[in-house]
Design a protein around this motif. Structure first.
Motif, mmCIF file in Angstrom:
data_model
loop_
_atom_site.group_PDB
_atom_site.id
_atom_site.type_symbol
_atom_site.label_atom_id
_atom_site.label_comp_id
_atom_site.label_asym_id
_atom_site.label_seq_id
_atom_site.Cartn_x
_atom_site.Cartn_y
_atom_site.Cartn_z
ATOM 1 N N ILE A 191 7.643 1.744 -18.129
ATOM 2 C CA ILE A 191 6.970 1.830 -16.827
ATOM 3 C C ILE A 191 7.978 2.262 -15.757
ATOM 4 N N ILE A 192 7.506 3.123 -14.858
ATOM 5 C CA ILE A 192 8.361 3.670 -13.800
ATOM 6 C C ILE A 192 7.645 3.556 -12.459
ATOM 7 N N TYR A 193 8.385 3.083 -11.469
ATOM 8 C CA TYR A 193 7.856 2.945 -10.110
ATOM 9 C C TYR A 193 8.641 3.860 -9.184
ATOM 10 N N ASN A 194 7.943 4.740 -8.479
ATOM 11 C CA ASN A 194 8.555 5.678 -7.533
ATOM 12 C C ASN A 194 8.034 5.429 -6.124
ATOM 13 N N LEU A 195 8.922 5.528 -5.170
ATOM 14 C CA LEU A 195 8.490 5.511 -3.770
ATOM 15 C C LEU A 195 9.467 6.330 -2.935
ATOM 16 N N ASN B 281 2.055 7.193 0.869
ATOM 17 C CA ASN B 281 1.379 8.322 0.219
ATOM 18 C C ASN B 281 2.119 8.813 -1.020
ATOM 19 N N LYS B 282 3.385 8.406 -1.182
ATOM 20 C CA LYS B 282 4.182 8.875 -2.313
ATOM 21 C C LYS B 282 4.598 7.728 -3.232
ATOM 22 N N GLU B 283 3.806 6.704 -3.238
ATOM 23 C CA GLU B 283 4.077 5.537 -4.093
ATOM 24 C C GLU B 283 3.351 5.726 -5.425
ATOM 25 N N ARG B 284 4.084 5.627 -6.545
ATOM 26 C CA ARG B 284 3.485 5.861 -7.864
ATOM 27 C C ARG B 284 3.996 4.833 -8.871
ATOM 28 N N LEU B 285 3.080 4.362 -9.707
ATOM 29 C CA LEU B 285 3.423 3.464 -10.805
ATOM 30 C C LEU B 285 2.887 4.097 -12.080
ATOM 31 N N GLU B 286 3.775 4.515 -12.989
ATOM 32 C CA GLU B 286 3.370 5.296 -14.159
ATOM 33 C C GLU B 286 3.828 4.612 -15.442
ATOM 34 N N ASN B 287 2.905 4.405 -16.392
ATOM 35 C CA ASN B 287 3.296 3.850 -17.689
ATOM 36 C C ASN B 287 3.601 4.987 -18.666
ATOM 37 N N HIS B 288 4.113 4.639 -19.848
ATOM 38 C CA HIS B 288 4.595 5.661 -20.778
ATOM 39 C C HIS B 288 3.467 6.405 -21.490
ATOM 40 N N TYR B 289 2.211 5.997 -21.281
ATOM 41 C CA TYR B 289 1.077 6.735 -21.856
ATOM 42 C C TYR B 289 0.717 7.953 -20.995
ATOM 43 N N ARG B 290 1.232 7.986 -19.781
ATOM 44 C CA ARG B 290 0.989 9.104 -18.875
ATOM 45 C C ARG B 290 2.288 9.875 -18.661
ATOM 46 N N LYS C 128 10.034 -3.505 -1.258
ATOM 47 C CA LYS C 128 9.562 -3.065 0.058
ATOM 48 C C LYS C 128 10.143 -3.924 1.179
ATOM 49 N N THR C 129 10.269 -5.209 0.928
ATOM 50 C CA THR C 129 10.830 -6.115 1.934
ATOM 51 C C THR C 129 12.279 -5.755 2.236
ATOM 52 N N ILE C 130 13.066 -5.487 1.199
ATOM 53 C CA ILE C 130 14.464 -5.095 1.380
ATOM 54 C C ILE C 130 14.550 -3.777 2.144
ATOM 55 N N ILE C 131 13.699 -2.830 1.811
ATOM 56 C CA ILE C 131 13.689 -1.539 2.502
ATOM 57 C C ILE C 131 13.446 -1.726 4.000
ATOM 58 N N THR D 37 17.617 3.661 -9.143
ATOM 59 C CA THR D 37 18.398 4.777 -8.613
ATOM 60 C C THR D 37 17.766 5.267 -7.313
ATOM 61 N N ARG D 38 18.598 5.980 -6.544
ATOM 62 C CA ARG D 38 18.108 6.600 -5.306
ATOM 63 C C ARG D 38 18.647 8.020 -5.231
ATOM 64 N N TYR D 39 17.755 8.974 -5.000
ATOM 65 C CA TYR D 39 18.152 10.353 -4.742
ATOM 66 C C TYR D 39 17.697 10.683 -3.328
ATOM 67 N N ALA D 40 18.627 10.585 -2.374
ATOM 68 C CA ALA D 40 18.299 10.753 -0.951
ATOM 69 C C ALA D 40 17.243 9.720 -0.555
ATOM 70 N N ASP D 41 16.027 10.174 -0.242
ATOM 71 C CA ASP D 41 14.975 9.239 0.177
ATOM 72 C C ASP D 41 14.037 8.862 -0.966
ATOM 73 N N ASP D 42 14.358 9.298 -2.178
ATOM 74 C CA ASP D 42 13.495 9.095 -3.346
ATOM 75 C C ASP D 42 14.027 7.931 -4.177
ATOM 76 N N ILE D 43 13.278 6.844 -4.226
ATOM 77 C CA ILE D 43 13.698 5.629 -4.928
ATOM 78 C C ILE D 43 12.908 5.465 -6.221
#
Length: 321
Positions: free
Chosen positions: A107-111, A225-234, A212-215, A188-194
């Motif tokens: 599972i991967i979480y992006n924001l 609008n760019k928050e994503r939670l993706e499991n390994h089936y997708r 989110k609280t730490i941020i 990891t963080r790539y610029a504004d991509d966490i």
């Protein structure tokens, strides 16, 4: 610019005199740029469309200011030590090194951080220069802040802005590294991509909310609008790369290149350049060459698709150039 600049290497900047000596710039001319010119005279503003929609606001410094900022950027990079999690604006790190940290995760979480550059104001930059590793006096910190900021914020387009964002995000990185490790996750963080990933089937309880609280506590906002939670089936994507099993680009990316090469072969270079709204034949060739080389970098130089596209490109270039 030669009469004002004769760049040289210097280990430390501890005062205004050190700064002027490092830049090797005439003091009167330096003060003219710094204090006589208004902010809107120091930068040219323009917009770049984002792939996800909307525009990116770019503030490009005038040539003389860009030279000053470029030298200061070199100094900042000589001082900067990236955190293990930071991959954007770092030497020998990029979107691939960032994505590799999240291969084969269940599972991967992006924001994204909202308004990343503008959210870093002059006060934060001034505070940075006053603390370790700079420890500058108030006057020197103020001058450096004035050089590096525009209209009270960090301008995207300035040579100093990328490395300064990494300095500002060091505490954010350390806190999120600790949080991720506590829950046996990877951050990891790539610029504004966490990105946070896990080998578990679901994210640990409260991890997303704690992130989110730490941020927020570190002075940033989440772009919902760019928050994503993706499991390994997708399809799992990190900084534009597919990471389910191995590094990869999207099928759409490859299809677009094949389409350009196909049209080039049938209709010729000039017509294809016009069709794809590229303003010069050479620009289109350079663009498509760069995209194919990118596939080779991500998938490997022995990859069949990369070799197929490369051979087709070389045949067309031999025919038309």
């Amino acid at each position: 610019m030669g009469r004002w600049f004769n760049f040289k290497i210097m280990k430390n900047i501890n005062s205004i005199n050190d700064l002027v000596d490092y830049l090797d710039i005439d003091v009167k001319y330096f003060n003219h740029i710094l204090y006589d010119l208004k902010d809107n005279q120091k930068y040219k503003y323009f917009e770049i469309p984002k792939k996800s929609g909307g525009v990116r606001n770019i503030y490009a410094p005038i040539p003389v200011l860009k030279i000053i900022q470029s030298k200061i950027s070199e100094y900042l990079y000589s001082v900067y030590k990236p955190t293990k999690a930071s991959h954007g604006f770092c030497l020998q790190r990029d979107i691939l090194t960032n994505a590799k940290q999240h291969f084969n995760k269940r599972i991967i979480y992006n924001l994204d951080l909202k308004d990343f550059f503008p959210s870093i104001n002059s006060q934060r930059i001034f505070g940075l220069f006053k603390k370790i590793p700079f420890n500058l006096d108030t006057k020197t910190a103020s001058v450096l802040t004035k050089i590096c900021t525009f209209n009270n914020f960090l301008p995207q387009g300035s040579p100093t802005s990328p490395v300064l964002t990494n300095f500002i995000c060091r505490k954010l990185d350390h806190r999120l590294i600790h949080l991720a490790r506590k829950h046996y996750c990877y951050y990891t963080r790539y610029a504004d991509d966490i990105t946070i990933s896990s080998t578990r089937y679901k994210m640990p309880n409260n991890l997303i909310q704690q992130t989110k609280t730490i941020i927020l506590e570190e002075g940033f906002k989440v772009n919902n609008n760019k928050e994503r939670l993706e499991n390994h089936y997708r399809r799992q994507e990190v900084t534009g790369l597919i990471v389910n099993t191995k590094p990869n680009v999207s099928r759409k990316y490859i299809r677009n290149i094949k389409s350009v090469l196909h049209n080039w072969g049938l209709d010729g270079l000039e017509f294809t350049s016009i069709r794809y709204s590229v303003n010069h034949n050479i620009n289109m060739v350079n663009s498509i060459t760069g995209k194919i080389n990118f596939i080779g970098y991500i998938r490997g130089k022995n990859d069949k698709i990369y070799l197929y596209l490369l051979n087709k490109l070389q045949a067309l270039k031999k025919r038309d150039l």
